[in-house]
Design an enzyme around this catalytic site. Sequence first.
Site, PDB file in Angstrom:
ATOM      1  N   LYS A   8       0.828  -1.222   0.000  1.00 37.41           N
ATOM      2  CA  LYS A   8       0.000   0.000   0.000  1.00 37.41           C
ATOM      3  C   LYS A   8       0.860   1.269   0.000  1.00 37.41           C
ATOM      4  O   LYS A   8       0.651   2.173  -0.798  1.00 37.41           O
ATOM      5  CB  LYS A   8      -0.923   0.044   1.230  1.00 37.41           C
ATOM      6  CG  LYS A   8      -1.920  -1.089   1.317  1.00 37.41           C
ATOM      7  CD  LYS A   8      -2.871  -0.897   2.496  1.00 37.41           C
ATOM      8  CE  LYS A   8      -2.215  -0.957   3.849  1.00 37.41           C
ATOM      9  NZ  LYS A   8      -1.659  -2.260   4.220  1.00 37.41           N
ATOM     10  N   ARG A  83      -9.877   1.639   8.532  1.00 37.99           N
ATOM     11  CA  ARG A  83      -9.528   0.242   8.771  1.00 37.99           C
ATOM     12  C   ARG A  83     -10.599  -0.498   9.557  1.00 37.99           C
ATOM     13  O   ARG A  83     -10.415  -1.681   9.873  1.00 37.99           O
ATOM     14  CB  ARG A  83      -8.237   0.187   9.579  1.00 37.99           C
ATOM     15  CG  ARG A  83      -7.003  -0.301   8.797  1.00 37.99           C
ATOM     16  CD  ARG A  83      -5.851  -0.071   9.724  1.00 37.99           C
ATOM     17  NE  ARG A  83      -4.660  -0.783   9.546  1.00 37.99           N
ATOM     18  CZ  ARG A  83      -3.532  -0.235   9.055  1.00 37.99           C
ATOM     19  NH1 ARG A  83      -3.539   0.969   8.545  1.00 37.99           N
ATOM     20  NH2 ARG A  83      -2.423  -0.916   9.064  1.00 37.99           N
ATOM     21  N   ARG A 122      11.336  -5.992   5.088  1.00 34.74           N
ATOM     22  CA  ARG A 122      11.136  -4.581   4.721  1.00 34.74           C
ATOM     23  C   ARG A 122      12.092  -3.662   5.484  1.00 34.74           C
ATOM     24  O   ARG A 122      12.313  -3.839   6.677  1.00 34.74           O
ATOM     25  CB  ARG A 122       9.683  -4.192   5.040  1.00 34.74           C
ATOM     26  CG  ARG A 122       9.402  -2.715   4.873  1.00 34.74           C
ATOM     27  CD  ARG A 122       7.952  -2.442   4.668  1.00 34.74           C
ATOM     28  NE  ARG A 122       7.150  -2.620   5.874  1.00 34.74           N
ATOM     29  CZ  ARG A 122       5.834  -2.425   5.893  1.00 34.74           C
ATOM     30  NH1 ARG A 122       5.181  -2.102   4.792  1.00 34.74           N
ATOM     31  NH2 ARG A 122       5.161  -2.604   7.011  1.00 34.74           N
ATOM     32  N   ARG A 154      11.008  -1.115  10.837  1.00 35.95           N
ATOM     33  CA  ARG A 154       9.934  -0.622  11.699  1.00 35.95           C
ATOM     34  C   ARG A 154       9.820  -1.519  12.933  1.00 35.95           C
ATOM     35  O   ARG A 154       9.977  -2.732  12.840  1.00 35.95           O
ATOM     36  CB  ARG A 154       8.603  -0.655  10.932  1.00 35.95           C
ATOM     37  CG  ARG A 154       8.298   0.627  10.209  1.00 35.95           C
ATOM     38  CD  ARG A 154       7.089   0.519   9.336  1.00 35.95           C
ATOM     39  NE  ARG A 154       5.911  -0.046   9.978  1.00 35.95           N
ATOM     40  CZ  ARG A 154       4.709  -0.107   9.409  1.00 35.95           C
ATOM     41  NH1 ARG A 154       4.541   0.372   8.176  1.00 35.95           N
ATOM     42  NH2 ARG A 154       3.685  -0.630  10.043  1.00 35.95           N
ATOM     43  N   ARG A 165      -0.970  -8.341  13.419  1.00 29.83           N
ATOM     44  CA  ARG A 165      -1.516  -7.319  12.499  1.00 29.83           C
ATOM     45  C   ARG A 165      -2.398  -7.973  11.437  1.00 29.83           C
ATOM     46  O   ARG A 165      -3.411  -7.415  11.019  1.00 29.83           O
ATOM     47  CB  ARG A 165      -0.366  -6.542  11.841  1.00 29.83           C
ATOM     48  CG  ARG A 165       0.289  -5.561  12.797  1.00 29.83           C
ATOM     49  CD  ARG A 165       1.659  -5.116  12.348  1.00 29.83           C
ATOM     50  NE  ARG A 165       1.645  -4.379  11.119  1.00 29.83           N
ATOM     51  CZ  ARG A 165       2.737  -4.167  10.373  1.00 29.83           C
ATOM     52  NH1 ARG A 165       3.904  -4.644  10.741  1.00 29.83           N
ATOM     53  NH2 ARG A 165       2.651  -3.482   9.268  1.00 29.83           N
TER      54      ARG A 165
HETATM   55  P1  AMP Z   1       0.591   0.876   8.881  1.00 30.52           P
HETATM   56  O1  AMP Z   1       1.798   1.733   8.712  1.00 30.52           O
HETATM   57  O2  AMP Z   1      -0.556   1.296   7.999  1.00 30.52           O
HETATM   58  O3  AMP Z   1       0.898  -0.589   8.767  1.00 30.52           O
HETATM   59  O4  AMP Z   1       0.087   1.116  10.381  1.00 30.52           O
HETATM   60  C1  AMP Z   1       0.905   0.815  11.492  1.00 30.52           C
HETATM   61  C2  AMP Z   1       0.063   0.657  12.766  1.00 30.52           C
HETATM   62  O5  AMP Z   1      -0.605   1.906  13.046  1.00 30.52           O
HETATM   63  C3  AMP Z   1      -1.058  -0.359  12.661  1.00 30.52           C
HETATM   64  O6  AMP Z   1      -0.610  -1.684  12.928  1.00 30.52           O
HETATM   65  C4  AMP Z   1      -2.006   0.146  13.748  1.00 30.52           C
HETATM   66  O7  AMP Z   1      -1.524  -0.148  15.057  1.00 30.52           O
HETATM   67  C5  AMP Z   1      -1.901   1.659  13.565  1.00 30.52           C
HETATM   68  N1  AMP Z   1      -2.896   2.157  12.578  1.00 30.52           N
HETATM   69  C6  AMP Z   1      -2.634   2.747  11.372  1.00 30.52           C
HETATM   70  N2  AMP Z   1      -3.773   3.101  10.758  1.00 30.52           N
HETATM   71  C7  AMP Z   1      -4.788   2.716  11.578  1.00 30.52           C
HETATM   72  C8  AMP Z   1      -6.208   2.804  11.503  1.00 30.52           C
HETATM   73  N3  AMP Z   1      -6.826   3.340  10.438  1.00 30.52           N
HETATM   74  N4  AMP Z   1      -6.926   2.296  12.536  1.00 30.52           N
HETATM   75  C9  AMP Z   1      -6.337   1.767  13.618  1.00 30.52           C
HETATM   76  N5  AMP Z   1      -4.997   1.651  13.764  1.00 30.52           N
HETATM   77  C10 AMP Z   1      -4.226   2.128  12.753  1.00 30.52           C
END
Ligand code: AMP
Length: 211
Positions: A8, A83, A122, A154, A165
């Site tokens: 993404k 989400r 990654r 990360r 996740r």
């Molecule tokens: P990402 O970088 O999109 O993988 O997001 C990293 C982490 O941020 C996720 O595993 C969640 O803990 C939190 N997070 C990001 N976006 C959301 C969302 N829309 N709703 C809830 N938690 C989020």
Amino acid sequence: MGPPGAGKGTQAKRLVEAFGMTHLSSGDIFRAEKASGSARGKKLAEYMDAGALVPDEVVVSMMADAITRANSQAGLMLDGFPRTTAQAQALDKQLVAAKAPLDAVVVITAPSEAIVERITGRRVCSCGQAYHGKFLPPKKAGVCDACGSALSQRADDTEKVVRDRLTAYNRQTEPVIAYYRACGRVRMIEVDGAKAPDAVTADLMRALKGA
Ligand code: AMP
């Protein structure tokens, strides 16, 4: 939309470069808040480091602010938000009030057996660029092609956290795709994220130009 490791962030970055919209990644916004060391950042870290979703009321309020502030003429690319169906409903309300409906929902699929390898390999840069040791290597190991900074992993890209996740994605985020399909008002675009990154970009460009 799509599971962790579907590509993404990588694809969103390429599309905003091509189309000029503003990229709003909820994960990047939350990581910046976490890095600031604020009380809210510490609260976010409790969920993020465990691979759990941040509670809806926190997400909705932070993303509503970010969307309002972005005020982009060329449009927005939302990445990682919404989400949950509660987040999608809150976003709908905000977009109706702003008279700015969604043009398309893009779903990037990825086979779950590939996800752990993709995520644990990654490496990311503070400028937002992401790489993979095997699938998308930087020209020089450990260094960002775009800005020359050192790459890092990360905190939540470990195997254990990835599995949590993925569970959160299957339980809480997959229903959002069904929500958009059922509403019938938004164009759904699905691409196969198992392909190489350049092939996925080409599929997305083709689909979006027709949107
Ligand atoms: P990402 O970088 O999109 O993988 O997001 C990293 C982490 O941020 C996720 O595993 C969640 O803990 C939190 N997070 C990001 N976006 C959301 C969302 N829309 N709703 C809830 N938690 C989020």
